[in-house]
Design a protein around this motif. Structure first.
Motif, short mmCIF file in Angstrom:
data_model
loop_
_atom_site.label_atom_id
_atom_site.label_comp_id
_atom_site.label_asym_id
_atom_site.label_seq_id
_atom_site.Cartn_x
_atom_site.Cartn_y
_atom_site.Cartn_z
N UNK A 6 0.81 -1.21 0.00
CA UNK A 6 0.00 0.00 0.00
C UNK A 6 0.85 1.27 0.00
N UNK A 7 2.13 1.17 0.37
CA UNK A 7 2.99 2.34 0.46
C UNK A 7 3.66 2.70 -0.86
N UNK A 8 3.50 1.85 -1.86
CA UNK A 8 4.14 2.09 -3.15
C UNK A 8 3.52 3.32 -3.82
N UNK A 9 4.34 4.29 -4.15
CA UNK A 9 3.89 5.52 -4.80
C UNK A 9 4.71 5.77 -6.06
N UNK A 10 4.09 6.38 -7.05
CA UNK A 10 4.79 6.70 -8.29
C UNK A 10 5.28 8.13 -8.27
N UNK A 11 6.46 8.36 -8.85
CA UNK A 11 7.06 9.69 -8.91
C UNK A 11 6.48 10.50 -10.06
N UNK A 12 6.22 9.82 -11.19
CA UNK A 12 5.79 10.48 -12.42
C UNK A 12 4.50 9.82 -12.91
N UNK A 13 3.80 10.53 -13.80
CA UNK A 13 2.65 9.99 -14.51
C UNK A 13 2.93 10.06 -16.00
N UNK A 14 2.67 8.98 -16.71
CA UNK A 14 2.93 8.94 -18.15
C UNK A 14 1.86 9.70 -18.92
N UNK A 15 2.30 10.56 -19.84
CA UNK A 15 1.40 11.31 -20.70
C UNK A 15 1.46 10.70 -22.10
N UNK A 16 0.41 9.99 -22.54
CA UNK A 16 0.47 9.31 -23.85
C UNK A 16 0.54 10.25 -25.04
N UNK A 17 0.15 11.52 -24.86
CA UNK A 17 0.22 12.47 -25.98
C UNK A 17 1.65 12.92 -26.24
N UNK A 18 2.34 13.33 -25.18
CA UNK A 18 3.73 13.77 -25.35
C UNK A 18 4.70 12.60 -25.30
N UNK A 19 4.21 11.44 -24.81
CA UNK A 19 5.03 10.24 -24.63
C UNK A 19 6.18 10.50 -23.66
N UNK A 20 5.87 11.32 -22.65
CA UNK A 20 6.84 11.63 -21.60
C UNK A 20 6.23 11.33 -20.24
N UNK A 21 7.08 11.03 -19.27
CA UNK A 21 6.65 10.94 -17.88
C UNK A 21 6.74 12.34 -17.28
N UNK A 22 5.68 12.74 -16.54
CA UNK A 22 5.56 14.13 -16.07
C UNK A 22 5.33 14.13 -14.56
N UNK A 23 5.93 15.12 -13.87
CA UNK A 23 5.61 15.34 -12.46
C UNK A 23 5.73 16.83 -12.15
N UNK A 24 5.06 17.23 -11.08
CA UNK A 24 5.17 18.60 -10.59
C UNK A 24 5.92 18.55 -9.27
N UNK A 25 7.12 19.11 -9.26
CA UNK A 25 7.96 19.09 -8.06
C UNK A 25 8.25 20.52 -7.63
N UNK A 26 7.74 20.88 -6.44
CA UNK A 26 7.92 22.23 -5.89
C UNK A 26 7.44 23.30 -6.87
N UNK A 27 6.31 23.00 -7.54
CA UNK A 27 5.72 23.96 -8.45
C UNK A 27 6.36 24.02 -9.83
#
Length: 275
Positions: free
Chosen positions: A38-59
């Protein structure tokens, strides 16, 4: 005489370090797996349009390349989904690792000894013929010839999951193709080397898989990034079919070309029954 209560413990298909809710409830030593999962968390979310993994870190929006994923939404219709699952449920589901149930349409393989036996292999199921032809409409899969189909049944009641792993590349080829049925889920991609940050040994990316989609892993996503389905991302019954093709060793010009040709002839007869 009153019927006696059946106190036989429920069984599962877990072996070794693998666990599910059934065996965890019967074995106190395994119950710590629930909290860890239950503690497993993902750092990024995959965006299928840009084909990049994206995250918001400190704005600040950050991007990470994750090449080798193709998602085809609404690959099958609602009626086709119903027919596919109904046909699967006519066959026996066998208990497998980590709370999954399984149906195999493929040759018998010993990956450690690198041996393949035709055995009782009778091909892919008839209902998959139309799916395979549709897959080839995607340019990425124009020459796709699957030699194995593995159906998996996930349930939140069993705590179904599959640990991070890389699929074999001795027998199986470049493309891993999965049809996702009955519910949406998250495919977690992970890279052991992380993002290069000194305190980050691993990076995880959440790839959202809509219900009735097809997902293809190839290139780096197939050979470098591990993939997993975590227990917390199974909220209702999920059924999937994964199709695998042969590696170059079993194709024309390869050292096991003859065996590969025999396997494909059987697979693409679409007369299969699960082993």
């Amino acid at each position: 005489m009153a019927a006696t209560e059946d106190k036989t413990p429920a069984v599962c298909g877990c072996k070794g370090i693998r666990t599910c809710l059934i065996c965890e409830q019967q074995n106190v030593k395994k119950q710590s797996v629930i909290a860890n999962n239950e503690q497993i968390q993902c750092d990024f979310t995959y965006d299928p349009l840009s084909k990049l993994a994206v995250r918001n870190k400190h704005g600040v929006q950050e991007y990470l390349p994750l090449p080798g994923i193709r998602i085809w939404e609404n690959f099958v219709t609602e009626d086709e989904e119903k027919d596919l699952v109904t046909e699967m449920d006519r066959n026996m589901w066998r208990d497998s690792q980590s709370g999954r149930r399984k149906q195999d349409f493929g040759p018998k393989v010993n990956f450690k000894k690198r041996r393949v036996r035709l055995g009782g292999f009778s091909g892919l199921p008839a209902i998959s013929r139309k799916l395979v032809e549709r897959m080839k409409e995607e340019p990425l899969l124009a020459g796709f010839q699957p030699v194995e189909q593995c159906n998996l049944d996930y349930s939140p009641e069993r705590g179904s999951a599959i640990d991070p792993h890389l699929d074999d590349s001795w027998l199986w080829g470049e493309h891993l193709v999965t049809v996702n049925l009955l519910s949406s889920t998250v495919l977690t991609m992970s890279l052991d080397e992380g993002t290069g940050e000194p305190d980050k040994e691993e990076v995880r990316v959440a790839v959202h898989l809509p219900r009735r989609c097809l997902v293809v892993l190839y290139g780096e996503a197939r050979h470098r990034w591990k993939h997993a389905i975590h227990r917390k991302d199974i909220h209702s019954r999920r059924v999937c079919s994964t199709f695998r093709e042969l590696s170059a060793e079993f194709l024309p010009g390869g050292v096991q070309e003859k065996l590969g040709s025999e396997l494909l002839d059987i697979a693409l007869s679409f007369k299969g029954v699960p082993l």
